[in-house]
Design an enzyme around this catalytic site. Sequence first.
Site, PDB file in Angstrom:
ATOM      1  N   ALA A   1       0.839  -1.193   0.000  1.00 56.28           N
ATOM      2  CA  ALA A   1       0.000   0.000   0.000  1.00 56.28           C
ATOM      3  C   ALA A   1       0.878   1.249   0.000  1.00 56.28           C
ATOM      4  CB  ALA A   1      -0.926   0.000   1.214  1.00 56.28           C
TER       5      ALA A   1
ATOM      6  N   GLY B   1       0.141  -5.500   0.280  1.00 48.99           N
ATOM      7  CA  GLY B   1      -1.004  -5.628  -0.616  1.00 48.99           C
ATOM      8  C   GLY B   1      -0.677  -6.377  -1.892  1.00 48.99           C
TER       9      GLY B   1
ATOM     10  N   GLU C   1      -1.061  -9.875  -1.061  1.00 46.83           N
ATOM     11  CA  GLU C   1      -2.484 -10.116  -0.825  1.00 46.83           C
ATOM     12  C   GLU C   1      -3.268 -10.218  -2.136  1.00 46.83           C
ATOM     13  OE1 GLU C   1      -3.363  -8.166   3.496  1.00 46.83           O
ATOM     14  OE2 GLU C   1      -2.549  -6.817   1.974  1.00 46.83           O
TER      15      GLU C   1
ATOM     16  N   GLU D   1       4.034  -5.476   7.058  1.00 46.96           N
ATOM     17  CA  GLU D   1       3.274  -4.449   7.786  1.00 46.96           C
ATOM     18  C   GLU D   1       3.695  -4.320   9.240  1.00 46.96           C
ATOM     19  OE1 GLU D   1       0.604  -5.688   4.330  1.00 46.96           O
ATOM     20  OE2 GLU D   1       2.010  -6.660   5.711  1.00 46.96           O
TER      21      GLU D   1
END
Length: 263
Positions: free
Chosen positions: A66, A111, A114, A134
């Site tokens: 992100a 992300g 993901e 993260e």
Amino acid sequence: MAYENIIFEVKNGIAIITFNRPKALNAINADVLKELSSALNTIESDESIRVLVLTGAGEKAFVAGADITELNTFNTLQGKLFSRRGQLIFDRLQDLAIPVIAAVNGFALGGGSEIALASDFIYASENAKFGLPEITLGIIPGFGGTQRLARRIGIGRAKEMIFTGEMITAAQAEKIGLVNRVFPPENLMEAALKTAAAIAEKGKVSLREAKKTVNNGADVPLRVGCDIEADSFGICLASPDAKEGTGAFLQKRKAVFTGSLLE
């Protein structure tokens, strides 16, 4: 809509979405999510599209997580809404009626991992790196990573990756079952598109039902999963593709599947 952060193209029934923010290593922000959602709308409404391939622009990154600049501005509510928005869009990827292949060509962090996990399977270049870093930012994965990674590689390995935030190589990812196959960087898209083309020749109804049956049966008792399978088997037989496939076999010719999800 006009796309500024992704490239969306369709060739021979294969849709290709390329995350296209190379200066930011293709990092995800609100605009990327909006454009990805729009592209999925197009795919869902276009019966001619049979397979989706995801990749990243440039040689360095698939998607490097992100956009931290944006994350740094969020309060609690904004963070939760951003997480849920990403989760809902990645759920759409997972539940898409057509197969989704992630062709990971560099960093797939946060992300990025993901997105790959929401795909049906992953092909990776030899220089790909996977991770959920993260924890090093004082947060946790927010787009389904804590859930999908554990289901893909097991709880123990998933906890190790999430708790340490460390990256793993494509070879390590293949060894633990995160990645299906690894290729030299120059051969990655060729291999992904070759597999996509082979899949695109199959019946669209049977592909949808096969994907749905595997996904819906993954976390239920075996007997329940077999019941799901029997229902989907019956649905396949209602498609013209079943008659075409069995007829072609009996006639010793190659099947040509033209069945629609709308039938």
